[in-house]
Design an enzyme around this catalytic site. Structure first.
Site, PDB file in Angstrom:
ATOM      1  N   HIS A  33       7.473   2.780   3.439  1.00  0.00           N
ATOM      2  CA  HIS A  33       7.348   1.348   3.152  1.00  0.00           C
ATOM      3  C   HIS A  33       7.103   1.056   1.678  1.00  0.00           C
ATOM      4  CE1 HIS A  33       6.183   0.627   7.665  1.00  0.00           C
ATOM      5  NE2 HIS A  33       7.470   0.849   7.488  1.00  0.00           N
ATOM      6  N   SER A  36      -0.870   1.974  14.691  1.00  0.00           N
ATOM      7  CA  SER A  36      -0.751   1.293  15.977  1.00  0.00           C
ATOM      8  C   SER A  36       0.567   1.659  16.650  1.00  0.00           C
ATOM      9  CB  SER A  36      -0.868  -0.221  15.795  1.00  0.00           C
ATOM     10  OG  SER A  36       0.091  -0.672  14.872  1.00  0.00           O
ATOM     11  N   CYS A  40      11.459  -8.073 -15.927  1.00  0.00           N
ATOM     12  CA  CYS A  40      12.101  -6.820 -16.337  1.00  0.00           C
ATOM     13  C   CYS A  40      12.758  -7.031 -17.706  1.00  0.00           C
ATOM     14  CB  CYS A  40      13.150  -6.486 -15.283  1.00  0.00           C
ATOM     15  SG  CYS A  40      14.122  -5.016 -15.582  1.00  0.00           S
ATOM     16  N   CYS A  80      12.735  -4.356  -9.994  1.00  0.00           N
ATOM     17  CA  CYS A  80      13.380  -5.588 -10.476  1.00  0.00           C
ATOM     18  C   CYS A  80      14.293  -6.172  -9.398  1.00  0.00           C
ATOM     19  CB  CYS A  80      14.194  -5.294 -11.740  1.00  0.00           C
ATOM     20  SG  CYS A  80      15.087  -6.765 -12.302  1.00  0.00           S
ATOM     21  N   CYS A 113      18.153  -6.126 -11.349  1.00  0.00           N
ATOM     22  CA  CYS A 113      18.893  -4.893 -11.659  1.00  0.00           C
ATOM     23  C   CYS A 113      18.426  -3.702 -10.820  1.00  0.00           C
ATOM     24  CB  CYS A 113      18.795  -4.559 -13.148  1.00  0.00           C
ATOM     25  SG  CYS A 113      17.180  -3.945 -13.668  1.00  0.00           S
ATOM     26  N   ASP A 117      -0.406   2.714  -0.323  1.00  0.00           N
ATOM     27  CA  ASP A 117      -1.560   2.775  -1.231  1.00  0.00           C
ATOM     28  C   ASP A 117      -1.589   3.994  -2.156  1.00  0.00           C
ATOM     29  OD1 ASP A 117      -2.470   4.837   0.509  1.00  0.00           O
ATOM     30  OD2 ASP A 117      -3.580   3.388   1.732  1.00  0.00           O
ATOM     31  N   GLU A 152      -8.848   4.232  18.720  1.00  0.00           N
ATOM     32  CA  GLU A 152      -8.673   3.658  20.058  1.00  0.00           C
ATOM     33  C   GLU A 152      -7.271   3.993  20.553  1.00  0.00           C
ATOM     34  OE1 GLU A 152      -9.347  -0.486  19.233  1.00  0.00           O
ATOM     35  OE2 GLU A 152      -7.257  -0.810  18.649  1.00  0.00           O
TER      36      GLU A 152
HETATM   37  P1  OAD Z   1      -2.002  -1.190  11.926  1.00  0.00           P
HETATM   38  O1  OAD Z   1      -2.978  -2.095  11.276  1.00  0.00           O
HETATM   39  O2  OAD Z   1      -0.987  -1.802  12.831  1.00  0.00           O
HETATM   40  O3  OAD Z   1      -2.786  -0.106  12.792  1.00  0.00           O
HETATM   41  C1  OAD Z   1      -3.835   0.647  12.253  1.00  0.00           C
HETATM   42  C2  OAD Z   1      -4.273   1.643  13.301  1.00  0.00           C
HETATM   43  O4  OAD Z   1      -5.306   2.432  12.742  1.00  0.00           O
HETATM   44  C3  OAD Z   1      -4.846   1.014  14.582  1.00  0.00           C
HETATM   45  O5  OAD Z   1      -4.255   1.620  15.711  1.00  0.00           O
HETATM   46  C4  OAD Z   1      -6.347   1.326  14.499  1.00  0.00           C
HETATM   47  O6  OAD Z   1      -6.923   1.526  15.771  1.00  0.00           O
HETATM   48  C5  OAD Z   1      -6.333   2.609  13.696  1.00  0.00           C
HETATM   49  N1  OAD Z   1      -7.547   2.929  12.943  1.00  0.00           N
HETATM   50  C6  OAD Z   1      -8.399   2.086  12.299  1.00  0.00           C
HETATM   51  N2  OAD Z   1      -9.363   2.758  11.656  1.00  0.00           N
HETATM   52  C7  OAD Z   1      -9.120   4.080  11.876  1.00  0.00           C
HETATM   53  C8  OAD Z   1      -9.745   5.288  11.460  1.00  0.00           C
HETATM   54  N3  OAD Z   1     -10.832   5.294  10.675  1.00  0.00           N
HETATM   55  N4  OAD Z   1      -9.219   6.457  11.880  1.00  0.00           N
HETATM   56  C9  OAD Z   1      -8.112   6.473  12.665  1.00  0.00           C
HETATM   57  N5  OAD Z   1      -7.478   5.381  13.091  1.00  0.00           N
HETATM   58  C10 OAD Z   1      -7.965   4.189  12.702  1.00  0.00           C
HETATM   59  O7  OAD Z   1      -1.340  -0.339  10.767  1.00  0.00           O
HETATM   60  P2  OAD Z   1       0.031   0.483  10.796  1.00  0.00           P
HETATM   61  O8  OAD Z   1       0.283   1.094  12.115  1.00  0.00           O
HETATM   62  O9  OAD Z   1       0.016   1.368   9.617  1.00  0.00           O
HETATM   63  O10 OAD Z   1       4.332  -2.560   7.226  1.00  0.00           O
HETATM   64  O11 OAD Z   1       1.074  -0.687  10.554  1.00  0.00           O
HETATM   65  C11 OAD Z   1       2.426  -0.387  10.405  1.00  0.00           C
HETATM   66  C12 OAD Z   1       3.065  -1.335   9.428  1.00  0.00           C
HETATM   67  O12 OAD Z   1       2.799  -2.696   9.806  1.00  0.00           O
HETATM   68  C13 OAD Z   1       2.503  -1.258   8.022  1.00  0.00           C
HETATM   69  O13 OAD Z   1       3.044  -0.197   7.262  1.00  0.00           O
HETATM   70  C14 OAD Z   1       2.914  -2.592   7.456  1.00  0.00           C
HETATM   71  C15 OAD Z   1       2.567  -3.491   8.610  1.00  0.00           C
HETATM   72  O14 OAD Z   1       3.322  -4.650   8.716  1.00  0.00           O
HETATM   73  C16 OAD Z   1       4.817  -3.017   6.063  1.00  0.00           C
HETATM   74  O15 OAD Z   1       4.106  -3.491   5.211  1.00  0.00           O
HETATM   75  C17 OAD Z   1       6.303  -2.884   5.930  1.00  0.00           C
END
Ligand code: OAD
Length: 254
Positions: free
Chosen positions: A123, A193, A152, A131, A134, A108, A219
Site C-alpha cells: 500500500h 483484519s 515537483c 508526483c 510526471c 509506516d 481477537e
Molecule cells: P485494520 O485496522 O483493519 O485491522 C487491524 C487488526 O489488528 C485488527 O484485526 C485488530 O484486532 C488487530 N490488532 C490490533 N492491535 C493488535 C496487536 N497489538 N497485535 C496484533 N493484532 C492487533 O488494519 P489492516 O488489516 O491493516 O489500506 O487494514 C488493511 C487496510 O485497510 C490498510 O492497509 C488500509 C486500510 O484501508 C490502505 O490504506 C490502502
C-alpha cells in the site's frame, strides 16, 4: 531469549521446524504497540475520519491542503514513534533463513526501521511523495507540509505515495506477494483484519497451496476459522516468543 508462554501443538512445532519458505503478511495491528492507530475498531482511524474525504484522488483534487494536513499529521506520528519488539523479531527472522518474504499493508516503514531488508509494501509508504503529473517518486519528501501543497520540479502536485481507495496496488509488489504466498509452506497473518483485498487473498492462496496458516491477532478475524493455528494476543509479545520457538525447533534439527 524471552521466556516463552505460547503453547504449540505437535503439528505447529513440525510446521515451524520444517518450513523452508516462510511468508508473512502484516497489517496495522503490528504497529499498534508502537502507538500508531489501526484503521478499524472503536479507536480506529476510520471511526474518526471519513475515508471518502481523505483517502482518494477526488478528495485530493478538490482539497489537497486538507488531505495533506491529514497525511502530515500521520507522518508526524510515525516519525516520532519507534518500531516495537514484533517488528524487531521479524527483522531477526529474515536474517536466519533465505526463504523469507515479508509483505506489509502498512505504510509506516517500521519494518525497515527495525532492520528488515526485503519488505514488499503493498500500500505504499506514507513518508514518500509521488508526483501526480510526471510520476516521479521521492521529490520533496523531507520537507514537512505547512500550508502550501508541495510541487515537483515539473510543476505537478506532489501527493503521498500511498494507495488510495479505488487505486491499483503496485503491480510488481502484488506479483511478488502472490508468488511468495503460493510458494510458502508456512504463512503468518499478523495484526490484520484480513478484509481488504487483494492483500486479504494472500493467506487464502497460501493455504490453498498447502501452507500451514498461522494467525496472530488480539481477537479472532474472518480468517481465524481457516487458520491452522490462531495465537491470540499482541504481536509485540507473541512474535518474539514465536521466533524463539522457531529457533529452538531449528536447533533440534541442525
Ligand atoms: P485494520 O485496522 O483493519 O485491522 C487491524 C487488526 O489488528 C485488527 O484485526 C485488530 O484486532 C488487530 N490488532 C490490533 N492491535 C493488535 C496487536 N497489538 N497485535 C496484533 N493484532 C492487533 O488494519 P489492516 O488489516 O491493516 O489500506 O487494514 C488493511 C487496510 O485497510 C490498510 O492497509 C488500509 C486500510 O484501508 C490502505 O490504506 C490502502
Amino acid at each position: 531469549m524471552s521466556s516463552r508462554s505460547i503453547i504449540l501443538s505437535d503439528s505447529a512445532r513440525a510446521a515451524l521446524r520444517d518450513s523452508s519458505s516462510i511468508c508473512i503478511l502484516t497489517g496495522a495491528g503490528v504497529s499498534a504497540e508502537s502507538g500508531v492507530a489501526t484503521f478499524r475498531g472503536k479507536e480506529g482511524l476510520w471511526s474518526k475520519f471519513r475515508p471518502e474525504e481523505l483517502a482518494n484522488i477526488q478528495a485530493f483534487i478538490q482539497n489537497p491542503e486538507l488531505v495533506w494536513e491529514w497525511y502530515q499529521y500521520r507522518r508526524d506520528i510515525v516519525t516520532n514513534a519507534q518500531p516495537n519488539p514484533g517488528h524487531v523479531a521479524l527483522a531477526q527472522w529474515e536474517k536466519r533463513i533465505a526463504g523469507f518474504t515479508l509483505i506489509t499493508q502498512n505504510v509506516d516503514g517500521f519494518h525497515q526501521r527495525a532492520g528488515s531488508r526485503r519488505v514488499i509494501e503493498l500500500h505504499g509508504n506514507i513518508l514518500r511523495n509521488r508526483c501526480l503529473k510526471c510520476g516521479n517518486i521521492g521529490a520533496g519528501q523531507e520537507v514537512p507540509f505547512k500550508e502550501k501543497v508541495p510541487l515537483c520540479d515539473c510543476g505537478g502536485m506532489l501527493r503521498p505515495d500511498v494507495v488510495w481507495f479505488g487505486e491499483m496496488l503496485p503491480a510488481q509488489a502484488l506479483n511478488d506477494a502472490f508468488a511468495a504466498a503460493e510458494a510458502a509452506d508456512l504463512f503468518l497473518s499478523i495484526g490484520t483484519s484480513a478484509i481488504v483485498h487483494p492483500a486479504a487473498s494472500l493467506p487464502e492462496v497460501a493455504k490453498a497451496s498447502g501452507a500451514f496458516l498461522l494467525e496472530i491477532n488480539i481477537e479472532p478475524t474472518v480468517l481465524t476459522p481457516m487458520a491452522d493455528l490462531f495465537l491470540e494476543g499482541p504481536s509485540g509479545k507473541i512474535l518474539p516468543e514465536l521466533f524463539d520457538e522457531w529457533m529452538a525447533q531449528r536447533a533440534n534439527v541442525e
